[in-house]
Scaffold this active site. Structure first.
Site, PDB file in Angstrom:
ATOM      1  N   ASP A   1       3.177  27.077   5.078  1.00  0.00           N
ATOM      2  CA  ASP A   1       3.588  27.043   3.678  1.00  0.00           C
ATOM      3  C   ASP A   1       3.042  25.751   3.047  1.00  0.00           C
ATOM      4  O   ASP A   1       2.557  24.847   3.736  1.00  0.00           O
ATOM      5  CB  ASP A   1       5.110  27.151   3.551  1.00  0.00           C
ATOM      6  CG  ASP A   1       5.542  27.654   2.173  1.00  0.00           C
ATOM      7  OD1 ASP A   1       4.710  27.646   1.236  1.00  0.00           O
ATOM      8  OD2 ASP A   1       6.712  28.050   2.017  1.00  0.00           O
TER       9      ASP A   1
ATOM     10  N   GLU B   1      12.842  28.229  -5.856  1.00  0.00           N
ATOM     11  CA  GLU B   1      12.982  27.369  -4.666  1.00  0.00           C
ATOM     12  C   GLU B   1      14.159  26.399  -4.814  1.00  0.00           C
ATOM     13  O   GLU B   1      15.208  26.762  -5.347  1.00  0.00           O
ATOM     14  CB  GLU B   1      11.647  26.672  -4.384  1.00  0.00           C
ATOM     15  CG  GLU B   1      10.544  27.694  -4.090  1.00  0.00           C
ATOM     16  CD  GLU B   1       9.264  27.061  -3.555  1.00  0.00           C
ATOM     17  OE1 GLU B   1       9.319  26.229  -2.648  1.00  0.00           O
ATOM     18  OE2 GLU B   1       8.174  27.444  -4.052  1.00  0.00           O
TER      19      GLU B   1
HETATM   20  C1  BGC Z   1       6.647  28.712  -1.272  1.00  0.00           C
HETATM   21  C2  BGC Z   1       5.959  29.955  -0.801  1.00  0.00           C
HETATM   22  C3  BGC Z   1       4.727  30.220  -1.617  1.00  0.00           C
HETATM   23  C4  BGC Z   1       3.819  29.021  -1.611  1.00  0.00           C
HETATM   24  C5  BGC Z   1       2.574  29.191  -2.457  1.00  0.00           C
HETATM   25  C6  BGC Z   1       5.691  27.568  -1.405  1.00  0.00           C
HETATM   26  O1  BGC Z   1       6.310  26.480  -1.991  1.00  0.00           O
HETATM   27  O2  BGC Z   1       7.675  28.375  -0.362  1.00  0.00           O
HETATM   28  O3  BGC Z   1       6.843  31.052  -0.879  1.00  0.00           O
HETATM   29  O4  BGC Z   1       4.057  31.347  -1.097  1.00  0.00           O
HETATM   30  O5  BGC Z   1       4.533  27.904  -2.115  1.00  0.00           O
HETATM   31  O6  BGC Z   1       2.867  29.197  -3.808  1.00  0.00           O
HETATM   32  C1  BGC Z   2       3.502  25.008  -6.700  1.00  0.00           C
HETATM   33  C2  BGC Z   2       4.182  26.106  -5.932  1.00  0.00           C
HETATM   34  C3  BGC Z   2       4.658  25.561  -4.662  1.00  0.00           C
HETATM   35  C4  BGC Z   2       5.494  24.296  -4.881  1.00  0.00           C
HETATM   36  C5  BGC Z   2       5.879  23.675  -3.570  1.00  0.00           C
HETATM   37  C6  BGC Z   2       4.411  23.831  -6.870  1.00  0.00           C
HETATM   38  O1  BGC Z   2       3.773  22.822  -7.565  1.00  0.00           O
HETATM   39  O2  BGC Z   2       3.134  25.505  -7.951  1.00  0.00           O
HETATM   40  O3  BGC Z   2       3.325  27.172  -5.679  1.00  0.00           O
HETATM   41  O4  BGC Z   2       5.410  26.550  -4.047  1.00  0.00           O
HETATM   42  O5  BGC Z   2       4.808  23.340  -5.637  1.00  0.00           O
HETATM   43  O6  BGC Z   2       6.820  22.660  -3.726  1.00  0.00           O
END
Ligand code: BGC
Ligand code: BGC
Length: 734
Positions: free
Chosen positions: A313, A509
């Site tokens: 991830d 998130e």
């Molecule tokens: C998320 C994932 C996601 C990835 C890419 C991460 O922060 O936990 O679910 O696929 O970002 O955007």
């Molecule tokens: C991104 C997400 C990612 C996240 C992780 C963001 O800046 O756009 O895709 O999941 O950071 O913390």
């Protein structure tokens, strides 16, 4: 075999970049012409088995070529973009909301093709694979169809619907070039305070397990078919089981419980051939999953037999040693644990230098690098990327198409869960005088939630769609009327009902974690008390990513519908409010009677407000004409082919039907065709598990590639969506 149509112009552009290229005619059975460099190396020969092509290609790759394949960079971090070729970077991603400008399907496709052209300019011409989070439709793209978030799909318990949504999403994703979807989340959300609860299909493993059908929708029966997109089972493992529902937290469970609660959907995904698995940011009993060899290599790849590739991830490997940024120790631990591709996502040069040093000093075996490459390249070949590296523009117009929006509306209808209906106030008559209020009544952003246009999502008019209010306005008819005020100001006692559309505003998130409780906000409480004071019966439509703490307010409400995060097709909510669809949704999670019960789950002995599986319907199926219950059966046609047709649901202006084709003869059937003439101007708009043509009123449906062969007594079922009034046609089957 890949069956995407050729893209002649793009192929020519690619040919111009590759030196000494010639166009070779394809052998019979290969539908699309292919451009191969002179010499036609074995790995470029689509007639060879994939394993042989991988073997041949890897024999030509340098260590740096191989390390590049294991590297995934964010699109905006690739600067200059030519670094994709310079550093042999094998994969690009869009993080949440990371979109080209202007954010149109067309410019996504152009951006994708541009990256691909750069990737193909290297001497070996290995295509890149581009990943994005299409977690409820192709949600980064303005104008895409936004489907309900997973918690709503879980409420439908309709695995076939999930598969169709997967296919529709794959079409929109394909139309922008993207090859790879970071979905589905197979998380089993065990604590509603977790900000990703809405990404979960449900709190018990059976629901996400059933919904792995969405993987078949995304990938197709085999990778490389039309609109086939690589799916990702995420986040492996235990992301929804953390203590306190803390995002990226610690899942404290015995191995037996981890296996019983969190493993089953991943096992089902592997059995369905999911192409990739993403590792969870979370820890299991204090050990970061990203460095856990037992979970990744022994359990997932060994015991479950996962043959695809494992991706980390977003900067997930950085967290292994607890220091910020990635260290050599992080890279060793992650790659040796079994991670095949690293979502870096920014410092790809630094990552490549570290990885190279760790291979050269022997901390990472060359055989591990080879294994990772074999896994990644196998999927690139199976997807048909070597033959069809560019966007299939024939799908671009499907982004936000009427068919997909109709499917999303169907999903919205099916996902509504009726939790209270005192005195049978619902369904509302269409001639009602309705007062509509609430911060989410007229707000596409709120009803879509996080992961919509931007990472966190946002309130307001973020993308085209139909708000719940607009849906209500178009449902009300005749002498009925709709008055709207967001705050509930101006309501008098002269209304039939007050509909309050309230709940949560968007989040994603960790920003959605609510350790402090799940109550309604001040605005919602104030709106509700204005409505209540008028004496008009109050119908609450709760737009939220999870159950909220509403026990104290519920006695003041006459009816309650959990709408979850329905997405862009708010008319699906109105379909239920006005009885065009009698509710069928069932709770995919246990609804607490107070935040203090969290975590609360089925079977834990606590007394919930509503149990898992709860959901009311309307007596008599609402005010809508119930679907015709009769089915027609043809008498067996030549070869014993027989078909049974039944209407499975109807709504204003459309219907859905299922047709089962059975071989009632004594010899096997190798292909079947069902045909009929519509009696009243109906039009087929979508067929799944079959292919269709409609000429005038004549409809012909043929088997799909995977369900044409029927042994005596065997049957196959296909489904269709149509516009017009549901009808039972007279069919012929051959
Ligand atoms: C998320 C994932 C996601 C990835 C890419 C991460 O922060 O936990 O679910 O696929 O970002 O955007
Ligand atoms: C991104 C997400 C990612 C996240 C992780 C963001 O800046 O756009 O895709 O999941 O950071 O913390």
């Amino acid at each position: 075999m890949p069956r995407r149509p050729p893209r002649a112009l793009l192929a020519l552009a690619a040919a111009a970049l590759a030196t000494l290229s010639i166009t070779v005619a394809v052998a019979a059975g290969h539908p699309a012409p292919t451009t191969l460099p002179a010499g036609g190396l074995p790995y470029q020969d689509p007639s060879l088995p994939v394993a042989d092509r991988v073997h041949d290609l890897m024999s030509r790759m340098t260590l740096d070529d191989e390390l590049g394949q294991m590297t995934q960079a964010e699109r905006a971090a690739l600067n200059p973009q030519s670094d994709l070729a310079t550093y042999r970077v094998g994969s690009v991603l869009s993080g949440g909301g990371s979109a080209p400008s202007p954010n149109t399907a067309q410019s996504w496709a152009d951006m994708y093709d541009n990256f691909q052209r750069i990737a193909l300019s290297t001497s070996l011409g290995i295509p890149m694979i581009y990943g994005a989070d299409a977690v409820h439709g192709h949600n980064n793209v303005y104008g895409a169809t936004i489907f309900p978030h997973n918690i709503g799909l879980g409420a439908t318990r309709d695995a076939d619907l999930a598969q169709r949504i997967g296919h529709a999403t794959a079409e929109e994703v394909s139309g922008t070039g993207i090859d790879w979807d970071f979905a589905p989340c197979l998380c089993v959300a065990r604590d509603d305070r977790w900000g990703r609860t809405y990404e979960s299909f449900g709190e018990v493993p059976e629901i996400p397990t059933a919904m792995t059908s969405i993987i078949t929708g995304l990938q197709g029966a085999t990778l490389g078919g039309p609109a086939s997109v690589l799916a990702t089972a995420k986040h492996y493992i235990g992301d929804g089981g953390t203590t306190g529902g803390v995002n990226e937290g610690n899942t404290q469970l015995s191995e037996a419980d981890l296996r019983a609660i969190h493993l089953p959907p991943f096992k089902a995904a592997v059995d369905k051939g999911v192409g990739s698995v993403m590792i969870s940011f979370s820890s299991w009993n204090g050990v970061k999953d990203h460095g856990n060899h037992y979970l990744i290599t022994d359990l997932l790849k060994g015991e479950l037999g996962f043959g695809g590739f494992v991706v980390s991830d977003w900067a997930g490997i950085d967290q292994i040693d607890g220091q910020s940024g990635f260290s050599a120790a992080d890279v060793d631990a992650a790659v040796n644990a079994g991670i095949d591709m690293v979502m870096v996502p920014t410092d790809y040069k630094g990552f490549l230098n570290t990885l190279r040093a760790e291979v050269n000093n022997g901390h990472i075996a060359r055989s591990r690098i080879d294994d990772a490459n074999r896994r990644i390249l196998t999927k690139k070949f199976q997807l048909g990327l070597f033959e069809h590296p560019y966007t299939d523009r024939s799908y671009t117009a499907t982004v936000g198409s009427a068919d997909h929006r109709a499917l999303a509306r169907q999903a919205v209808r099916e996902s509504q869960v009726l939790l209270k209906n005192a005195g049978g106030i619902l369904p509302l008559a269409k001639s009602s005088k309705v007062f509509v209020a609430g911060k989410s009544a007229d707000d596409i952003g709120n009803q879509s939630g996080g992961w919509t246009i931007s990472w966190q999502g946002g309130s307001g008019n973020t993308t085209p769609g139909t708000t719940v209010l607009q849906g209500i306005r178009s449902a009300v008819a005749g002498s009925g009327s709709v008055t709207y005020d967001r705050y509930g100001n101006g309501i008098t006692n002269g209304y039939t009902a007050a509909v309050a559309v309230i709940g949560e505003t968007p989040y994603a998130e960790g920003q959605g974690d609510r350790p402090g409780g799940l109550g309604l906000d001040q605005e919602d409480l104030a709106t509700l008390s204005r409505l209540r004071a008028s004496g008009v019966p109050v119908v609450v439509v709760l737009v939220s990513g999870r159950p909220l703490d509403i026990a104290a307010q519920l006695p003041n409400w006459n009816a309650l519908i959990a709408a979850w995060l329905p997405g862009t097709e708010g008319n699906g909510v109105a379909d239920v409010l006005f009885g065009d669809y009698a509710p069928t949704g069932k709770l995919p999670v246990t609804w607490p009677s107070s935040s203090s019960q969290e975590p609360i789950n089925d079977g834990d002995g606590q007394t919930p407000l509503f149990p898992l599986g709860y959901g009311l319907t309307y007596p008599g199926g609402g005010t809508a004409t119930p679907p015709p219950t009769t089915t027609t059966t043809t008498s067996p046609g030549p070869g014993g082919c027989a078909a049974d047709y039944s209407v499975t649901s109807t709504w204003q202006g459309g219907f859905q039907a299922a047709v089962t084709v059975t071989n009632r003869g004594s010899a096997p059937i190798s292909a079947w065709t069902v045909s009929w003439t519509w009696p009243g101007g109906q039009t087929v708009t979508n067929v799944w598990n079959g292919t269709y043509t409609q000429a005038g009123t004549a409809v012909t449906i043929r088997n799909a590639s995977w369900n044409g062969t029927l042994a005596p007594g065997a049957s196959a079922t296909f489904g269709l969506t149509g516009t017009g009034t549901a009808a039972i046609p007279t069919m012929a089957c051959s």
